[in-house]
Design an enzyme around this catalytic site. Structure first.
Site, PDB file in Angstrom:
ATOM      1  N   ARG A   1       0.840  -1.187   0.000  1.00 53.40           N
ATOM      2  CA  ARG A   1       0.000   0.000   0.000  1.00 53.40           C
ATOM      3  C   ARG A   1       0.883   1.249   0.000  1.00 53.40           C
ATOM      4  O   ARG A   1       1.923   1.299   0.659  1.00 53.40           O
ATOM      5  CB  ARG A   1      -0.935   0.016   1.216  1.00 53.40           C
ATOM      6  CG  ARG A   1      -2.033  -1.040   1.148  1.00 53.40           C
ATOM      7  CD  ARG A   1      -3.030  -0.727   0.046  1.00 53.40           C
ATOM      8  NE  ARG A   1      -4.101  -1.723  -0.057  1.00 53.40           N
ATOM      9  CZ  ARG A   1      -4.078  -2.759  -0.895  1.00 53.40           C
ATOM     10  NH1 ARG A   1      -3.020  -2.959  -1.679  1.00 53.40           N
ATOM     11  NH2 ARG A   1      -5.103  -3.605  -0.954  1.00 53.40           N
TER      12      ARG A   1
ATOM     13  N   GLU B   1      -3.342   7.865  -5.499  1.00 49.64           N
ATOM     14  CA  GLU B   1      -3.443   7.150  -6.763  1.00 49.64           C
ATOM     15  C   GLU B   1      -4.707   7.610  -7.480  1.00 49.64           C
ATOM     16  O   GLU B   1      -5.775   7.618  -6.867  1.00 49.64           O
ATOM     17  CB  GLU B   1      -3.487   5.630  -6.540  1.00 49.64           C
ATOM     18  CG  GLU B   1      -2.204   5.063  -5.980  1.00 49.64           C
ATOM     19  CD  GLU B   1      -2.261   3.559  -5.771  1.00 49.64           C
ATOM     20  OE1 GLU B   1      -3.309   2.947  -6.079  1.00 49.64           O
ATOM     21  OE2 GLU B   1      -1.260   2.988  -5.307  1.00 49.64           O
TER      22      GLU B   1
ATOM     23  N   HIS C   1       0.059   0.816 -10.016  1.00 47.06           N
ATOM     24  CA  HIS C   1      -0.730  -0.167  -9.251  1.00 47.06           C
ATOM     25  C   HIS C   1      -1.336  -1.214 -10.190  1.00 47.06           C
ATOM     26  O   HIS C   1      -2.538  -1.475 -10.172  1.00 47.06           O
ATOM     27  CB  HIS C   1      -1.818   0.527  -8.441  1.00 47.06           C
ATOM     28  CG  HIS C   1      -2.254  -0.266  -7.238  1.00 47.06           C
ATOM     29  ND1 HIS C   1      -2.847   0.294  -6.137  1.00 47.06           N
ATOM     30  CD2 HIS C   1      -2.172  -1.610  -6.962  1.00 47.06           C
ATOM     31  CE1 HIS C   1      -3.115  -0.635  -5.237  1.00 47.06           C
ATOM     32  NE2 HIS C   1      -2.711  -1.810  -5.719  1.00 47.06           N
TER      33      HIS C   1
END
Length: 309
Positions: free
Chosen positions: A226, A255, A274
């Site tokens: 994370r 993000e 990601h």
């Protein structure tokens, strides 16, 4: 039993999940395409329905996520009363570990720089490289992803130590297991630090100036867990000062990362958006459907669910 399935399962995967719930009615739709009626009548939803739409799910008995992360669904008032929540822990180990491991190897071999040189039409020798063979690797988080990463490193001859909250049996791929309290003594010995930790009060901001100051100047740091694990301003400074050799991030805060964020311009840093998990590697959906099918079988049989949050 009405089952709403959101992930893009292929025919073979649909056959697996349908075989686990004989007599059930299946509706297949993307998260955006799922109708209010399909949600309202669903006894089971497989996939990550936007949390705000769960208020429609008045018959819900089980929400089987297609993600390992479940933070957005665990907040008070999100899940309908009486509904169980299960995640897809175990589906992403291969995909995320291979992605992050490749990023680290790219840094160790300067492949990121050579790619830049190719685009600039520059025939440049970037000098000595390093190797995983004989490297001291520290893996933060020894779950499914951490174990897969450890096995990759061990296959290349690395010595791998794992760090988690509590001691216990040593999983495959690791030589030893340590607690988070031992980090200050472990960091100065590591050539590679790879993190696969969930977001929690204990992990947020764990990688900050003091953490990075304890690392070797030749060490590489990677984060596939994370984004809030890292204080990004401190990481930028450590890279600019040469306090670590490089960093690989598949997760950031926020993000998407804004185009003007200084993290983009930090030296010796690889960023991917990601994408280590998601459904890019075919094995992920195979694993998700396996987990979902097992929980459908267990739900019908009145047995405890796997991965229940």
């Amino acid at each position: 039993m009405n089952i709403l399935v959101l992930p893009p399962f292929n025919e073979a995967q649909r056959a697996v999940i349908e075989a686990a719930a004989t007599g059930a009615s299946f509706t297949y739709a993307s998260s955006a395409e799922a109708t209010d009626e399909a949600i309202a009548t669903a006894d089971v939803i497989v996939g990550n329905l936007p949390p705000a739409r769960l208020a429609l799910a008045r018959n819900l008995r089980l929400l089987q996520l297609n993600s390992a992360g479940h933070d957005a669904y665990a907040a008070p008032g999100i899940m309908p009363a009486g509904a169980a929540l299960a995640n897809a822990v175990g589906a992403y180990g291969q995909a995320v570990s291979e992605h992050v491991y490749t990023m680290v190897l790219m840094l160790m071999k300067h492949l990121d720089g050579y790619r830049d040189d190719q685009r600039a039409h520059s025939w440049t020798d970037r000098g000595p490289v390093t190797t995983m063979a004989g490297a001291q690797v520290l893996v933060l988080g020894t779950g499914d992803i951490g174990q897969h990463f450890a096995q990759l490193a061990r296959a290349h001859g690395a010595h791998v130590r794992g760090v988690r909250q509590r001691l216990g049996a040593v999983p495959d791929g690791f030589e030893s297991i340590h607690t988070m309290n031992e980090l200050p003594e472990l960091l100065p010995k590591a050539d590679v630090i790879a993190a696969f930790l969930p977001s929690s009060p204990a992990t947020r901001g764990l990688v900050y100036a003091e953490f990075l100051a304890r690392c070797k100047p030749i060490a590489y740091f990677a984060n596939g867990g994370r984004g809030d694990l890292v204080v990004q301003a401190d990481l930028i400074e450590a890279l600019e000062q040469g306090n670590i050799a490089g960093a690989a991030l598949d997760v950031t805060t926020p993000e998407p990362l804004p185009a003007d964020d200084p993290l983009w311009s930090a030296p010796n840093l690889l960023i991917t958006p990601h994408v280590a998990g998601q459904f890019h590697l075919y094995t992920v959906l195979d694993n998700v459907v396996r987990i979902a099918a097992e929980n459908l079988r267990r739900l019908q049989a009145g047995e405890p669910l796997v991965n229940e949050v």
